[in-house]
Design an enzyme around this catalytic site. Structure first.
Site, mmCIF file in Angstrom:
data_model
loop_
_atom_site.group_PDB
_atom_site.id
_atom_site.type_symbol
_atom_site.label_atom_id
_atom_site.label_comp_id
_atom_site.label_asym_id
_atom_site.label_seq_id
_atom_site.Cartn_x
_atom_site.Cartn_y
_atom_site.Cartn_z
ATOM 1 N N GLU A 26 0.880 -1.212 0.197
ATOM 2 C CA GLU A 26 0.072 0.086 -0.080
ATOM 3 C C GLU A 26 0.793 1.266 -0.070
ATOM 4 O OE1 GLU A 26 -3.157 0.452 2.709
ATOM 5 O OE2 GLU A 26 -4.017 -1.471 2.327
ATOM 6 N N HIS A 80 -4.557 6.729 -0.503
ATOM 7 C CA HIS A 80 -3.895 5.418 -0.108
ATOM 8 C C HIS A 80 -4.305 4.351 -0.993
ATOM 9 C CE1 HIS A 80 -6.889 4.324 2.630
ATOM 10 N NE2 HIS A 80 -6.392 2.999 2.656
ATOM 11 N N HIS A 82 -5.098 0.145 -2.294
ATOM 12 C CA HIS A 82 -5.354 -1.126 -1.935
ATOM 13 C C HIS A 82 -5.262 -1.989 -3.208
ATOM 14 C CE1 HIS A 82 -8.999 0.121 0.972
ATOM 15 N NE2 HIS A 82 -7.662 0.263 1.594
ATOM 16 N N ASP A 93 -9.471 1.359 7.679
ATOM 17 C CA ASP A 93 -9.562 2.759 7.331
ATOM 18 C C ASP A 93 -10.451 3.715 8.294
ATOM 19 O OD1 ASP A 93 -7.572 2.088 5.364
ATOM 20 O OD2 ASP A 93 -9.209 1.925 3.836
HETATM 21 ZN ZN LIG Z 1 -7.334 1.302 3.310
#
Ligand SMILES: [Zn+2]
Length: 134
Positions: A26, A80, A82, A93
């Site tokens: 990530e 961010h 995935h 999250d």
């Molecule tokens: Zn996430």
């Protein structure tokens, strides 16, 4: 809550490049700007070095916050990726969300990446509109 974030194609590509470079991990970063319009993408190192979660490097994050303040901008979003899904915010999250900003999630289907924006509040997430402009 905020309903919308405007991002130009250059910033969109900057995020995408950062996210792609870190697969299978990530990747994360900050979006700074004014009036719901992104003016700067600030990549931040994922201290967790994980494929399923991210923790922003606290030193880099602090430096970024200083930069944002020094340039009279606001923190508008956190992005961010995935790399292995899901294409929405995860339970983690939502649980770890610490800032009232738009959360932008990059996910992929094969080699094709997409980003969606979410507002996290009261233990839930609502999708927000991302306006991509030239
Ligand atoms: Zn996430």
């Amino acid at each position: 809550m905020k309903h919308e974030l405007t991002i130009n194609k250059t910033h969109w590509q900057e995020m995408l490049k950062h996210v792609q470079e870190h697969v299978p991990l990530e990747a994360c970063g900050l979006l700074a700007g004014k009036n719901d319009r992104v003016e700067k993408v600030i990549p931040v190192r994922n201290q967790a070095q994980s494929a399923v979660r991210f923790v922003m490097d606290p030193y880099e994050q602090l430096r970024a916050f200083d930069w944002i303040e020094a340039n009279a901008l606001e923190l508008l979003g956190i992005f961010h990726s995935h790399p292995a899904g899901p294409e929405t915010v995860s339970r983690t999250d939502i649980a770890e969300s610490a800032y009232e900003v738009i959360h932008l999630i990059w996910s992929r289907t094969g080699d094709r990446w997409e980003a969606r924006g979410f507002w996290i509040e009261n233990g839930g997430a609502t999708e927000v509109s991302l306006q991509i402009v030239d």
